[in-house]
Structures are given as C-alpha cells and as structure tokens.
Enzyme design. Structure first.
Site, PDB file in Angstrom:
ATOM      1  N   SER A  88       0.836  -1.199   0.000  1.00  0.00           N
ATOM      2  CA  SER A  88       0.000   0.000   0.000  1.00  0.00           C
ATOM      3  C   SER A  88       0.872   1.252   0.000  1.00  0.00           C
ATOM      4  O   SER A  88       1.991   1.241   0.544  1.00  0.00           O
ATOM      5  CB  SER A  88      -0.846  -0.024   1.284  1.00  0.00           C
ATOM      6  N   TYR A 118      -1.270  -0.253  10.635  1.00  0.00           N
ATOM      7  CA  TYR A 118      -1.557  -0.878   9.340  1.00  0.00           C
ATOM      8  C   TYR A 118      -0.348  -0.724   8.405  1.00  0.00           C
ATOM      9  O   TYR A 118       0.143  -1.694   7.824  1.00  0.00           O
ATOM     10  CB  TYR A 118      -2.808  -0.237   8.715  1.00  0.00           C
ATOM     11  N   LYS A 124       2.317  -3.600   6.793  1.00  0.00           N
ATOM     12  CA  LYS A 124       2.601  -3.777   5.353  1.00  0.00           C
ATOM     13  C   LYS A 124       4.106  -3.652   5.093  1.00  0.00           C
ATOM     14  O   LYS A 124       4.689  -4.425   4.340  1.00  0.00           O
ATOM     15  CB  LYS A 124       1.834  -2.731   4.527  1.00  0.00           C
TER      16      LYS A 124
HETATM   17  N1  LIG Z   1      -8.713  -1.218  -0.762  1.00  0.00           N
HETATM   18  C1  LIG Z   1      -7.690  -0.399  -0.538  1.00  0.00           C
HETATM   19  O1  LIG Z   1      -7.867   0.816  -0.445  1.00  0.00           O
HETATM   20  C2  LIG Z   1      -6.284  -0.950  -0.430  1.00  0.00           C
HETATM   21  C3  LIG Z   1      -5.198  -0.082  -0.640  1.00  0.00           C
HETATM   22  C4  LIG Z   1      -3.913  -0.587  -0.513  1.00  0.00           C
HETATM   23  C5  LIG Z   1      -3.708  -1.922  -0.181  1.00  0.00           C
HETATM   24  N2  LIG Z   1      -4.778  -2.740   0.023  1.00  0.00           N
HETATM   25  C6  LIG Z   1      -4.537  -4.142   0.400  1.00  0.00           C
HETATM   26  O2  LIG Z   1      -5.088  -4.981  -0.594  1.00  0.00           O
HETATM   27  C7  LIG Z   1      -5.583  -6.184  -0.001  1.00  0.00           C
HETATM   28  C8  LIG Z   1      -7.014  -6.401  -0.442  1.00  0.00           C
HETATM   29  O3  LIG Z   1      -7.790  -5.275  -0.064  1.00  0.00           O
HETATM   30  P1  LIG Z   1      -9.366  -5.186  -0.317  1.00  0.00           P
HETATM   31  O4  LIG Z   1      -9.702  -3.756  -0.461  1.00  0.00           O
HETATM   32  O5  LIG Z   1      -9.771  -6.147  -1.356  1.00  0.00           O
HETATM   33  O6  LIG Z   1      -9.862  -5.655   1.123  1.00  0.00           O
HETATM   34  P2  LIG Z   1     -11.021  -6.670   1.521  1.00  0.00           P
HETATM   35  O7  LIG Z   1     -11.191  -6.586   2.980  1.00  0.00           O
HETATM   36  O8  LIG Z   1     -12.206  -6.460   0.656  1.00  0.00           O
HETATM   37  O9  LIG Z   1     -10.362  -8.078   1.133  1.00  0.00           O
HETATM   38  C9  LIG Z   1      -9.497  -8.783   2.003  1.00  0.00           C
HETATM   39  C10 LIG Z   1      -9.985 -10.221   2.041  1.00  0.00           C
HETATM   40  O10 LIG Z   1      -9.144 -10.979   2.914  1.00  0.00           O
HETATM   41  C11 LIG Z   1      -9.972 -11.791   3.722  1.00  0.00           C
HETATM   42  N3  LIG Z   1      -9.249 -12.094   4.951  1.00  0.00           N
HETATM   43  C12 LIG Z   1      -8.967 -11.255   5.985  1.00  0.00           C
HETATM   44  N4  LIG Z   1      -8.276 -11.909   6.934  1.00  0.00           N
HETATM   45  C13 LIG Z   1      -8.110 -13.182   6.496  1.00  0.00           C
HETATM   46  C14 LIG Z   1      -7.486 -14.329   7.038  1.00  0.00           C
HETATM   47  N5  LIG Z   1      -6.873 -14.297   8.236  1.00  0.00           N
HETATM   48  N6  LIG Z   1      -7.505 -15.477   6.325  1.00  0.00           N
HETATM   49  C15 LIG Z   1      -8.124 -15.519   5.121  1.00  0.00           C
HETATM   50  N7  LIG Z   1      -8.740 -14.462   4.558  1.00  0.00           N
HETATM   51  C16 LIG Z   1      -8.723 -13.310   5.245  1.00  0.00           C
HETATM   52  C17 LIG Z   1     -11.239 -10.988   3.944  1.00  0.00           C
HETATM   53  O11 LIG Z   1     -12.341 -11.780   4.314  1.00  0.00           O
HETATM   54  C18 LIG Z   1     -11.415 -10.349   2.560  1.00  0.00           C
HETATM   55  O12 LIG Z   1     -12.156 -11.178   1.698  1.00  0.00           O
HETATM   56  C19 LIG Z   1      -5.413  -6.022   1.505  1.00  0.00           C
HETATM   57  O13 LIG Z   1      -4.236  -6.708   1.890  1.00  0.00           O
HETATM   58  C20 LIG Z   1      -5.249  -4.530   1.687  1.00  0.00           C
HETATM   59  O14 LIG Z   1      -4.464  -4.210   2.805  1.00  0.00           O
HETATM   60  C21 LIG Z   1      -6.062  -2.282  -0.110  1.00  0.00           C
END
Ligand SMILES: NC(=O)c1ccc[n+]([C@@H]2O[C@H](COP(=O)([O-])OP(=O)(O)OC[C@H]3O[C@@H](n4cnc5c(N)ncnc54)[C@H](O)[C@@H]3O)[C@@H](O)[C@H]2O)c1
Length: 347
Positions: free
Chosen positions: A133, A157, A161
């Site tokens: 991120s 957070y 990362k």
């Molecule tokens: N959306 C954003 O703004 C953003 C920005 C930068 C980075 N990210 C990173 O991208 C990734 C995906 O983000 P997203 O927006 O799709 O989030 P999201 O919460 O929609 O998806 C994350 C998924 O991981 C699953 N999960 C959480 N803990 C788990 C575990 N212990 N075991 C198995 N599954 C688990 C959740 O149920 C969910 O389906 C994350 O790692 C997030 O930190 C997201």
C-alpha cells in the site's frame, strides 16, 4: 495457463482480480475466511466468468494464519497441476482500527503472511504477488511519490505492510528462486462494469468512494470531508484514485512478468499519477448519479496528507501497465454496483 492460489480472493480487489485471471484462462484456488467479505462475491465471479470458466475456480473457506487451512488450499489443486504462484490479498486494511487494535493487525497481516510464506516454501512454490500500500510511505516528502521514497509508515496498518515487504526482501536474499512482486496500491475505487461485484465494506466506510455512493443511495445522510484548508486548489485533500479493474489488470501484468522472467524482487506503485480532490470526486459522482451529495467540511484527520499521488513510471516501464479508466468510469461503475446492490452482497 497457471494454477494459482488467491488469498482473500472474495474481497473487493481479490474478486475483481479473480475475474480477470479466469478470463485469461488461469485455474484458481481461493482461500478466504470471509472476515470482511461474503461467499456471494465469488459466486458472482463464477457467474460472470461463464460456464467454461467456473470449473477453474475452487474455493476453500479458511484462515491464512492456520497451516492446516493452507494445506487444504494447496491440496485443492490437482496433483498434476500444483499451485505455481500466489496472489496475496488477505489482510486487514482499516487504518483507524489498526490504531485501536494493533495486535490483531500484526497477527493477521504479518503472522498470516509468515504462515503463508512458510506453506509456500514447504510446497516449493516461490512466486508471490503481494498487496502492499502507499501507506508505507507515510507522509510523503515529495509528490508524485517514487518507489525510492523513504518507507516511514505512521500507523500500525502501514507498519504491518512495511514489515511484510521486509520479510519478502529477506526471503529473496536467503534463498534463490523467489519471484516476488510488492505492489503498492494507491486508492482503488469503482467496480466491475456489470454492477454485479463491487466494494462492500462492513460498518461505516473508511474510504471516500464507498461513503459517497452510500450517501447517493440514501444509506447515509451526509459526507464528512476531512479538512477544507489543505494547500490544494480547492482546499480538500488530493488522492490518486485507480479503477479496480485497472488494478486487477496490474496484478495480471505483474504475475505474467514474474512467471516469464528470471527470479526477482519487483516493487512498483500501482496508481494513475493523477491527483483528484475530494470535492472533484463529489462533483463527478453527483453528475453520474444525478443526485446531490450533501457534505460537511470537518477537522482534518490526524495522519492524513494533503496530497498523495503515485509516480507510475516504473510500473509502465517494468510491467508495460498503466491505468486506462477515467474518473467518469470509476463513478459510473461504482454507482452501477451501489445502485443495484444498495446493501452490498447482503441485499
Ligand atoms: N482497498 C484499498 O484501499 C487498499 C489499498 C492498498 C492496499 N490494500 C490491500 O489490498 C488487499 C485487499 O484489499 P481489499 O480492499 O480487497 O480488502 P477486503 O477486505 O475487501 O479483502 C481482504 C480479504 O481478505 C480476507 N481475509 C482477511 N483476513 C483473512 C485471514 N486471516 N484469512 C483468510 N482471509 C482473510 C477478507 O475476508 C477479505 O475477503 C489487503 O491486503 C489490503 O491491505 C487495499
């Protein structure tokens, strides 16, 4: 075509990426514990991918912190076509929650990643694309932000990362053969143009787009804009929004590159390089949905930056990838999803 393991594949970015990968002909095993998602998203991914593709999607309900659950995921791939690569989305992502409960964030994000990497090593799988991120940059000293900018996160957070990024680098040094992409996303928004899959945050949304679309659909009364006195043209904060389908295609590009080339550690920003202010987004969303978005300007949030914009040059050079979709498309697709699914997958 490759057999891939997608952690967190039921989530917002994961579900859109699964669809892109299925369309490209890959075979997928998804592991998700549905902590922040619903099995319905993957049911719809299978439906959108079509009857020929849905047989290439296996789903395992499980937790990445649990070695036995990961074993079940690796075992879900056919014996003659083992998992060749992993895209690692699973994790927790709410900055405020991470400040309140750092133990949980370090557990899921760091311990979960460590367990996943140990399981991969045990299975001889050394190709991974990791969801990092722009939060790892903290409050950037210069914009646009290049990948060489200092890593100085300012919340748990972001620290978690950055720690996984470091673990991946240590692994690449310790043993030959690792193919690793650390993708630093900026602000993913929008939805698949069908309006069938999209972002479904539980509780009060932390991010601008889902908040705006929930106000537009009548689920929330008004938007709070954090700060109206930033040193930006209209006083509201400026961010680099990226359509989730562009982001999904960025994962495909990174995976293709890792699988084609010699082992490497690749670190790139995935952003558009174009800054948009909160108020510009609000106006664009209003013209898409044809409704006013009432908002109030409130105090700045601690830890927010005035402007966060990616320098996307390295992604273009190394991956041959760049964003293609406009703000109007982000609003159109985000609104199509929210309007057809006012309460997300629960509705
Ligand atoms: N959306 C954003 O703004 C953003 C920005 C930068 C980075 N990210 C990173 O991208 C990734 C995906 O983000 P997203 O927006 O799709 O989030 P999201 O919460 O929609 O998806 C994350 C998924 O991981 C699953 N999960 C959480 N803990 C788990 C575990 N212990 N075991 C198995 N599954 C688990 C959740 O149920 C969910 O389906 C994350 O790692 C997030 O930190 C997201």
């Amino acid at each position: 075509m490759a057999q891939l393991l997608i952690t967190g594949g039921a989530g917002f970015i994961g579900s859109h990426t699964c669809l892109v990968l299925l369309a490209a002909g890959h075979h997928l095993v998804v592991i998700d514990n549905y902590d922040n998602s619903s099995p319905e998203s993957l049911r719809r991914v299978a439906e959108l991918a079509g009857p020929g593709a849905s047989g290439r999607l296996a789903v395992v309900e499980g937790d990445i912190r649990n070695a036995a659950d990961l074993e079940r995921a690796f075992a879900a791939a056919p014996a003659d076509q083992p998992i060749e690569g992993v895209i690692h989305f699973a994790g927790l992502k709410a900055v405020g929650e991470s400040v309140r409960d750092p133990l949980r964030y370090w557990d899921v994000n760091l311990s979960g990643s460590r367990q996943l990497l140990a399981s991969m090593q045990a299975h001889g799988c050394r190709t991974i694309v990791f969801s990092s991120s722009c939060t790892v940059y903290g409050l950037p000293e210069t914009v646009p932000i290049r990948e060489t900018a200092p890593i100085q996160p300012i919340n748990p957070y972001g620290h978690s990362k950055a720690a996984v990024e470091q673990l991946l680098a240590d692994l690449a040094t310790s043993e030959q053969g690792w193919r690793i992409a650390r993708l630093r996303y900026f602000n993913p928004v929008g939805a698949h143009p069908s309006g069938r899959i999209g972002e479904d945050p539980s509780g009060i949304p932390n991010n601008l787009f889902p908040f705006v679309s929930q106000v537009a659909v009548g689920r929330r009364e008004r938007l709070q804009v954090f700060g109206g006195d930033w040193p930006t043209p209209d006083g509201s904060g400026v961010r680099d929004y990226i359509h989730v389908m562009d982001l999904a295609e960025g994962h495909q590009a990174a995976l293709d590159k890792l699988m084609k080339e010699a082992p490497q550690l690749l670190t790139v920003n995935l952003g558009s390089g174009r800054g948009l202010s909160v108020l510009e987004v609000v106006r664009a969303f209003e013209s898409t949905c044809g409704r006013p978005i009432p908002y109030t300007i409130v105090e700045r949030r601690p830890g927010d930056a005035a402007i966060t914009v990616a320098d996307p040059a390295l992604a273009s050079e190394r991956l041959g990838w760049r964003t293609r979709r406009s703000l109007a498309e982000m609003c159109r697709d985000g609104w199509a999803w929210q309007n057809a699914n006012p309460t997300g997958y629960g509705g």
